[in-house]
Design a protein around this motif. Structure first.
Motif, PDB file in Angstrom:
ATOM      1  N   GLY A 258       0.669  -1.179  -0.077  1.00 27.00           N
ATOM      2  CA  GLY A 258      -0.117  -0.238   0.022  1.00 27.00           C
ATOM      3  C   GLY A 258       0.952   1.297   0.128  1.00 27.00           C
ATOM      4  O   GLY A 258       2.058   1.136  -0.107  1.00 27.00           O
ATOM      5  N   LEU A 259       0.278   2.428   0.190  1.00 27.20           N
ATOM      6  CA  LEU A 259       0.602   3.566   0.142  1.00 27.20           C
ATOM      7  C   LEU A 259       1.622   4.064   1.495  1.00 27.20           C
ATOM      8  O   LEU A 259       1.067   3.387   2.526  1.00 27.20           O
ATOM      9  N   PRO A 260       2.373   4.854   1.311  1.00 22.85           N
ATOM     10  CA  PRO A 260       3.210   5.151   2.747  1.00 22.85           C
ATOM     11  C   PRO A 260       2.574   6.182   3.723  1.00 22.85           C
ATOM     12  O   PRO A 260       1.482   6.604   3.412  1.00 22.85           O
ATOM     13  N   ASP A 261       2.883   6.020   4.949  1.00 24.40           N
ATOM     14  CA  ASP A 261       2.434   6.993   5.934  1.00 24.40           C
ATOM     15  C   ASP A 261       3.465   8.080   6.072  1.00 24.40           C
ATOM     16  O   ASP A 261       4.659   8.042   6.476  1.00 24.40           O
TER      17      ASP A 261
ATOM     18  N   VAL B 101      -6.909  17.683   5.552  1.00 28.72           N
ATOM     19  CA  VAL B 101      -8.299  17.444   5.940  1.00 28.72           C
ATOM     20  C   VAL B 101      -9.107  16.748   4.871  1.00 28.72           C
ATOM     21  O   VAL B 101      -9.793  15.798   5.129  1.00 28.72           O
ATOM     22  N   ALA B 102      -9.134  17.341   3.630  1.00 26.12           N
ATOM     23  CA  ALA B 102     -10.029  16.821   2.471  1.00 26.12           C
ATOM     24  C   ALA B 102      -9.424  15.317   2.420  1.00 26.12           C
ATOM     25  O   ALA B 102     -10.071  14.640   2.128  1.00 26.12           O
ATOM     26  N   ALA B 103      -8.065  15.012   2.384  1.00 25.72           N
ATOM     27  CA  ALA B 103      -7.606  13.797   2.053  1.00 25.72           C
ATOM     28  C   ALA B 103      -7.800  12.773   3.370  1.00 25.72           C
ATOM     29  O   ALA B 103      -8.404  11.541   2.961  1.00 25.72           O
ATOM     30  N   GLY B 104      -8.143  13.378   4.393  1.00 24.87           N
ATOM     31  CA  GLY B 104      -8.421  12.511   5.636  1.00 24.87           C
ATOM     32  C   GLY B 104      -9.925  11.961   5.474  1.00 24.87           C
ATOM     33  O   GLY B 104     -10.337  11.030   5.635  1.00 24.87           O
ATOM     34  N   ILE B 105     -11.001  13.138   5.217  1.00 22.42           N
ATOM     35  CA  ILE B 105     -12.216  12.729   5.148  1.00 22.42           C
ATOM     36  C   ILE B 105     -12.695  12.003   4.236  1.00 22.42           C
ATOM     37  O   ILE B 105     -13.676  11.260   4.189  1.00 22.42           O
ATOM     38  N   SER B 106     -12.272  12.373   2.841  1.00 22.72           N
ATOM     39  CA  SER B 106     -12.743  11.682   1.649  1.00 22.72           C
ATOM     40  C   SER B 106     -11.837  10.433   1.274  1.00 22.72           C
ATOM     41  O   SER B 106     -12.139   9.545   0.575  1.00 22.72           O
ATOM     42  N   LEU B 107     -10.468  10.250   1.696  1.00 19.66           N
ATOM     43  CA  LEU B 107      -9.740   9.062   0.993  1.00 19.66           C
ATOM     44  C   LEU B 107      -9.303   8.142   2.386  1.00 19.66           C
ATOM     45  O   LEU B 107      -8.420   7.345   2.197  1.00 19.66           O
ATOM     46  N   GLY B 108      -9.496   8.653   3.708  1.00 19.37           N
ATOM     47  CA  GLY B 108      -9.017   8.124   4.807  1.00 19.37           C
ATOM     48  C   GLY B 108      -7.400   8.205   4.706  1.00 19.37           C
ATOM     49  O   GLY B 108      -6.750   7.201   5.347  1.00 19.37           O
ATOM     50  N   ARG B 109      -7.072   9.323   4.396  1.00 17.54           N
ATOM     51  CA  ARG B 109      -5.411   9.442   4.727  1.00 17.54           C
ATOM     52  C   ARG B 109      -5.040  10.934   5.421  1.00 17.54           C
ATOM     53  O   ARG B 109      -4.921  11.873   4.679  1.00 17.54           O
ATOM     54  N   PRO B 110      -5.299  10.879   6.769  1.00 22.00           N
ATOM     55  CA  PRO B 110      -5.243  11.942   7.459  1.00 22.00           C
ATOM     56  C   PRO B 110      -3.730  12.289   7.900  1.00 22.00           C
ATOM     57  O   PRO B 110      -3.624  12.958   8.849  1.00 22.00           O
ATOM     58  N   GLY B 111      -2.811  11.429   7.442  1.00 19.83           N
ATOM     59  CA  GLY B 111      -1.556  11.454   8.004  1.00 19.83           C
ATOM     60  C   GLY B 111      -0.683  12.868   7.948  1.00 19.83           C
ATOM     61  O   GLY B 111       0.173  13.059   8.825  1.00 19.83           O
ATOM     62  N   THR B 112      -0.964  13.756   6.999  1.00 19.92           N
ATOM     63  CA  THR B 112      -0.553  15.131   7.245  1.00 19.92           C
ATOM     64  C   THR B 112      -1.097  16.252   7.839  1.00 19.92           C
ATOM     65  O   THR B 112      -0.781  17.404   7.721  1.00 19.92           O
TER      66      THR B 112
END
Length: 779
Positions: free
Chosen positions: A91-94, A210-221
């Motif tokens: 998968g994608l990195p953290d 925030v957009a990546a967190g709520i729409s893609l489940g990617r809140p790491g940044t």
């Protein structure tokens, strides 16, 4: 009800083993103790059903105990040793601030005898811009370390549940085989990466994260401070993947379309939202789990009898923990399960209470039906998850029910616009930017609301962490009213038609909201279009490095150095620039060291850069190679005497000169003098004593503002500071940095100047009208 009871027996068996280390037979005996009730007159419990509950309790306990007693991955035997492993990128990195982490699933372990089969995964930490293709075969060599022990979180146990045996920090790595072309992991990861990149090009930080967190489940940044605000306001679930998150969102879609499309048709867009979310997040097990729970919730409201979905929820819980017993220990599963159960059981009754109270206060005609649904869903989920939050995090957001009620409609809009921004940005970048202009407002309002609620005294309180028994006891107490809420349907009072007065209040409220929105758009989007009207030189707070943003009176931007981190630079530019600004007129890299060019790859990816200046030096590092590749086609070299002008602001190069050849990288830094009217600025990179001696006789050193060389290190001369004679000095240094910058001797040499430091005051902006300067600090 019988399936619900069987589900509780199964989960009770798991809980007994997990919490009290009970033998698998003990839960079965406890369930069988109900058998005498089956023979009592008037109690409708069949003996066979009681026996079946005992079997389910035993089966759940046995399945969990078998998993718990399974041997750890083979790689655990090599903790503390240097090993060489071949494996597959998962998968994608953290992402981190200056690093990135990949999970590598081991396939082979190499020793002096050759290749041996290996099992388990390794979490490897690599430089920030390392790009590995999900599904690719790689070979890593390094020391396999045990995961760190954290005071408030059992990190090692968390990684162990993911099958991760240990960690490696900056191992040697090579890709030995690309990912299969049609690999599901590769395709899904590539789609997600392109969508996330589109968000970063279309939105400023922290809105993009925030957009990546709520729409893609990617809140790491998402910045740590902002994430803490979301947590303290009871809104952290918005940035994570949870059943409550998706259930409430899909419920809003369903109820929002109910009056327009009807019950039979409104269900399909709501399910489409769930499916889209699961796909776009890469369909990991946690998201699939959340999606299943959301569909179960929709199933109940579609039938008009939400209690029917509680049995389906029980079946789903049994299936998930049967396939993957570790799920039972994950906070995400516990939160999703309790939230979904709360939505099903308490949601309809809370909605009835809200409607009844609104009628009593004679305001029901004013409150939109969707608002009642949103309030009921949010309150039900907040109440049901409180025990898990208490035991797992030792913190309870008291303000959570209120903040969730107010935020959910904003969240639904932000979620939809984030997805549209990402998709349109992939198709056509200008379209993504245009949609991003609109998406910025709900995303920013979301974060502003979280920060505002988090700042309320006692919004979130620390509570002593207690054993899981306490949460179990709280759920048992909650089950008493839950039984009646489940057993009896909540009445649905009829909504009387709105009176003329109520309709007038609605129109006034809508008008006030529209007016507030117009004022916000004017202030944040329209006023900055004409530029600041004066020169702004902002020393960005990028930590231990340099990044200086020069904004001309007309709004053009020149970025001098990029600091050590791409995400930190993006956050600082997001704070300093208008949200619609995705252009940098020019960039200047004073010299190719990591603390000065580390942020440039992210800047080139996120912004349109017209011209990239530097001193022409090459540097044999991955970071320098990336910078050189990205600057291609727009690169120019600066040397002594070179000059360029942007919007009436003059930039003159004072160094490096002909004598700089053979000096070290720091001493070959580009030195710029920036002139606007009668005011001037000297930007010095990292020059040390030798170039300073060369420049001391140059009249151009006499300036209004000095950016102190080399982060204030003890490598400057008194004569240089005397020649500059600046009344204002700026020092860019990281808070509590390991180099001790700025040095005491340097601060003493600057005794005649007013000194501003990023490690103390954060971002520092110097404004000039051409005659005078003023200074504004972040802290």
């Amino acid at each position: 009800m019988r399936l619900v009871a069987l589900g509780l027996a199964w989960l009770g068996g798991i809980a007994a083993v997990a919490m009290w280390n009970a033998p698998p037979w003990l839960p079965a005996v406890s369930a069988a103790a109900l058998l005498p009730l089956a023979f009592r007159r008037g109690i409708p419990v069949h003996p066979i059903f009681v026996a079946l509950m005992a079997v389910m309790a035993f089966s759940g306990a046995l399945r969990f105990a078998t998993w718990e007693e399974a041997p750890p991955p083979g790689l655990v035997e090599y903790l503390g040793e240097e090993i060489e492993v071949s494996g597959v990128v998962q998968g994608l990195p953290d992402p981190g601030t200056t690093t990135t982490r990949y999970e590598i699933a081991a396939r082979e372990l190499f020793d002096e005898l050759g290749a041996l089969p290996a099992d388990g995964s390794i979490l490897v930490t690599l430089p920030e811009y390392t790009e590995l293709e999900p599904g690719a075969r790689v070979r890593v060599r390094g020391t396999l370390d045990a995961p760190p022990v954290l005071e408030e979180f059992d990190y090692a146990a968390y990684l162990a549940r993911q099958g991760i045996a240990g960690t490696m920090f900056y191992p040697s790595l090579e890709t030995t085989a690309p990912a299969p072309t049609w690999s599901r992991t590769r395709i899904v990861s590539e789609v997600r990466a392109r969508l996330e990149s589109a968000l970063q090009r279309s939105l400023p930080e922290p809105a993009a994260s925030v957009a990546a967190g709520i729409s893609l489940g990617r809140p790491g940044t998402v910045p740590n401070e902002l994430y803490d605000d979301y947590r303290d306001a009871g809104l952290a679930h918005i940035l994570a993947v949870s059943g409550a998150h998706i259930s409430v969102l899909s419920g809003i879609v369903f109820f929002g379309l109910l009056q327009v499309m009807g019950r039979r048709q409104a269900i399909w867009p709501a399910i489409a939202v769930v499916v889209a979310y699961v796909f776009l997040t890469g369909a990991p097990f946690s998201v699939i789990r959340a999606g299943i729970m959301a569909v179960i919730f929709l199933f109940g409201i579609y039938l008009g009898r939400q209690q029917a979905s509680l049995a389906a929820l029980a079946a789903a819980a049994i299936a998930m923990t049967l396939v993957r017993p570790a799920t039972a220990l994950e906070a995400g599963f516990q939160l999703s399960l309790s939230a979904t159960a709360g939505l099903i059981v308490f949601g309809p009754w809370i909605r009835w209470l809200i409607g009844t109270e609104a009628e009593r206060l004679q305001i029901r005609g004013i409150v939109p039906p969707l608002a009642e649904h949103v309030a009921a869903l949010s309150l039900a989920a907040s109440i049901a998850t409180a025990p898990v939050l208490w035991v797992t995090f030792g913190r309870v957001p008291l303000i959570g029910p209120l903040s969730n009620v107010l935020v959910e409609p904003i969240f639904a809009l932000a979620f939809a616009l984030s997805l549209v921004t990402a998709v349109t940005g992939v198709i056509w970048e200008p379209a993504g930017w245009a949609v991003g202009l609109v998406a910025y407002y709900p995303l920013s309002l979301l974060s502003w609301t979280a920060s505002t609620f988090a700042s309320v005294p006692h919004a979130s309180v620390d509570v002593p962490r207690t054993p899981a028994d306490a949460a179990l006891g709280a759920f048992v107490m909650m089950a008493i009213p839950g039984w009646f809420a489940y057993r009896y349907l909540a009445p649905i009072p009829e909504r009387p038609p709105a009176t003329p007065g109520e309709r007038r209040v609605r129109r006034l409220a809508l008008g006030a909201a529209a007016g507030a929105l117009a004022m916000g758009v004017a202030w944040h989007s329209l006023v900055p279009l004409r530029g600041p009207g004066e020169l702004e030189v902002t020393m960005l707070d990028v930590g231990q490095g340099d990044a200086i943003l020069v904004t001309t009176p007309g709004g053009s931007n020149v970025l001098v150095d990029g600091g050590p981190s791409g995400i930190v630079l993006a956050r600082e530019l997001g704070a300093a620039l208008p949200h619609w600004q995705r252009n940098l007129t020019k960039t200047v890299a004073t010299h190719p060291e990591a603390d000065h060019i580390g942020g440039f790859p992210a800047a080139f990816e996120r912004f349109n850069v017209r011209t990239a200046y530097d001193n022409g030096d090459d540097h044999d590092t991955l970071l320098a190679s990336m910078y050189e590749e990205l600057r291609s086609g727009r690169h120019e070299t600066l040397a002594t005497g070179d000059r360029f002008t942007v919007d009436g602001v003059s930039f003159t190069t004072l160094w490096p000169g002909g004598t700089a050849a053979g000096m070290g990288p720091n001493d070959r830094s580009v030195v710029l003098r920036v002139d606007y009217g009668a005011t001037s600025f000297l930007l010095t990179g990292d020059i040390e004593r030798e170039p300073q001696w060369e420049l001391e006789g140059d009249d151009a050193l006499d300036v209004t503002v000095l950016k102190v060389p080399h982060h204030g290190a003890a490598t400057s001369t008194r004569g240089f500071f005397e020649a500059v004679n600046a009344p204002i000095a700026l020092i860019s240094a990281g808070e509590e940095n390991r180099y001790g910058h700025p040095a005491d001797v340097t601060l003493r040499q600057l005794h005649g100047a007013e000194v501003f430091r990023t490690d103390i005051q954060g971002r520092v902006t110097v404004r000039s009208d051409g005659e005078r300067v003023s200074v504004v600090t972040q802290r």
